[in-house]
Design a protein around this motif. Structure first.
Motif, PDB file in Angstrom:
ATOM      1  N   ARG A  35       2.425  -1.273  -2.149  1.00 59.25           N
ATOM      2  CA  ARG A  35       3.866  -0.859  -2.755  1.00 59.25           C
ATOM      3  C   ARG A  35       3.057   0.054  -3.743  1.00 59.25           C
TER       4      ARG A  35
ATOM      5  N   ALA B 101       6.930  -1.055   1.759  1.00 66.15           N
ATOM      6  CA  ALA B 101       5.324  -0.570   2.031  1.00 66.15           C
ATOM      7  C   ALA B 101       5.122   0.023   2.059  1.00 66.15           C
TER       8      ALA B 101
ATOM      9  N   GLU C 277       9.270  -4.716 -11.375  1.00 67.88           N
ATOM     10  CA  GLU C 277       8.195  -4.490  -9.645  1.00 67.88           C
ATOM     11  C   GLU C 277       7.711  -3.846 -10.457  1.00 67.88           C
TER      12      GLU C 277
ATOM     13  N   VAL D 117       3.071  -3.228 -10.236  1.00 75.69           N
ATOM     14  CA  VAL D 117       1.972  -2.120  -9.315  1.00 75.69           C
ATOM     15  C   VAL D 117       1.188  -1.226 -10.793  1.00 75.69           C
TER      16      VAL D 117
END
Length: 242
Positions: A163, A210, A130, A134
């Motif tokens: 994010r 978020a 993740e 990003v």
């Protein structure tokens, strides 16, 4: 020296001298933070986790392979009495029974530890993926700043993914029993975005939750485990990139 410092390539004496310079030079601090964030983005974007089957094989073997026992004693010399042999057999049988009882508990312990290790590895792999997503996002934007005491920080935001990742370099260890906590600033209301690793001076942290309408990022020092609301003045407050 900003590039070499951002890549941790300076010897100790030059690093200490440069950190003293950073404390009073805003342009160098800004450039160092941007270079550190770029290096993190390049490194994480190109990282490749090991094959899932390799991890499964290693974790599975933890529960099935026991430690090698000590080597057997020297073989008895010919001529020893049968009585001694019978005594040794009884001792061996008793030892085997005790070992069997102990190994039953050991097997359960090993299985539980393997399950914990498997879950931790899964979370670490997911988090790294993740973070890389990003940092490598086409719309990723970065804002860097000096955090004081030679530390630098950069926040990378992907609005498409909603994010953010915080990249820190040279963070001082927090006081004992304390931890750095990240916050999203939602129009003056602080929303927890996770904890930093207190034992690492350089790290990339996927901020929890978020980005939504947050306009800034805050860092405070909180009790170990974090707080529901900030309990200290911010160590740093950075605007999120537009």
């Amino acid at each position: 020296m900003t590039g070499a410092y951002a890549l941790h390539a300076l010897p100790d004496d030059e690093r200490e001298s440069f950190e003293r310079h950073l404390a009073g030079c805003e342009p160098c601090a800004q450039e160092t933070a941007e270079l550190a964030a770029t290096a993190a983005r390049l490194g994480l974007a190109l990282s490749a986790p090991p094959r899932p089957e390799m991890r499964e094989q290693v974790l599975r073997r933890i529960t099935t392979v026991r430690q090698q026992p000590p080597g057997p004693p020297d073989a008895p010399r010919p001529g020893r009495t049968a009585l001694r042999a019978r005594r040794l057999s009884r001792w061996a049988l008793a030892a085997c029974l005790a070992a069997a009882a102990a190994l039953g508990g050991t097997a359960v312990w090993q299985y539980e530890r393997a399950e914990d290790a498997r879950e931790q590895a899964r979370r670490a792999e997911q988090g790294a993926e993740e973070i890389a997503a990003v940092l490598a996002a086409p719309d990723a934007t970065t804002r860097a700043a000096a955090l004081g005491d030679g530390a630098t920080g950069a926040v990378v935001v992907s609005r498409d993914r909603d994010r953010a990742v915080f990249v820190a370099s040279g963070m001082a260890r927090p006081p004992g029993g304390k931890v750095y906590q990240l916050w999203f600033d939602d129009g003056g209301a602080m929303r927890s975005a996770g904890l930093m690793d207190p034992g690492r001076a350089d790290q990339a942290v996927l901020m929890e939750g978020a980005v939504d309408g947050a306009s800034a990022l805050g860092i405070t020092v909180e009790p170990e485990g974090g707080s529901r609301r900030p309990t200290s003045a911010p160590v740093a407050l950075m605007e999120l990139p537009a």
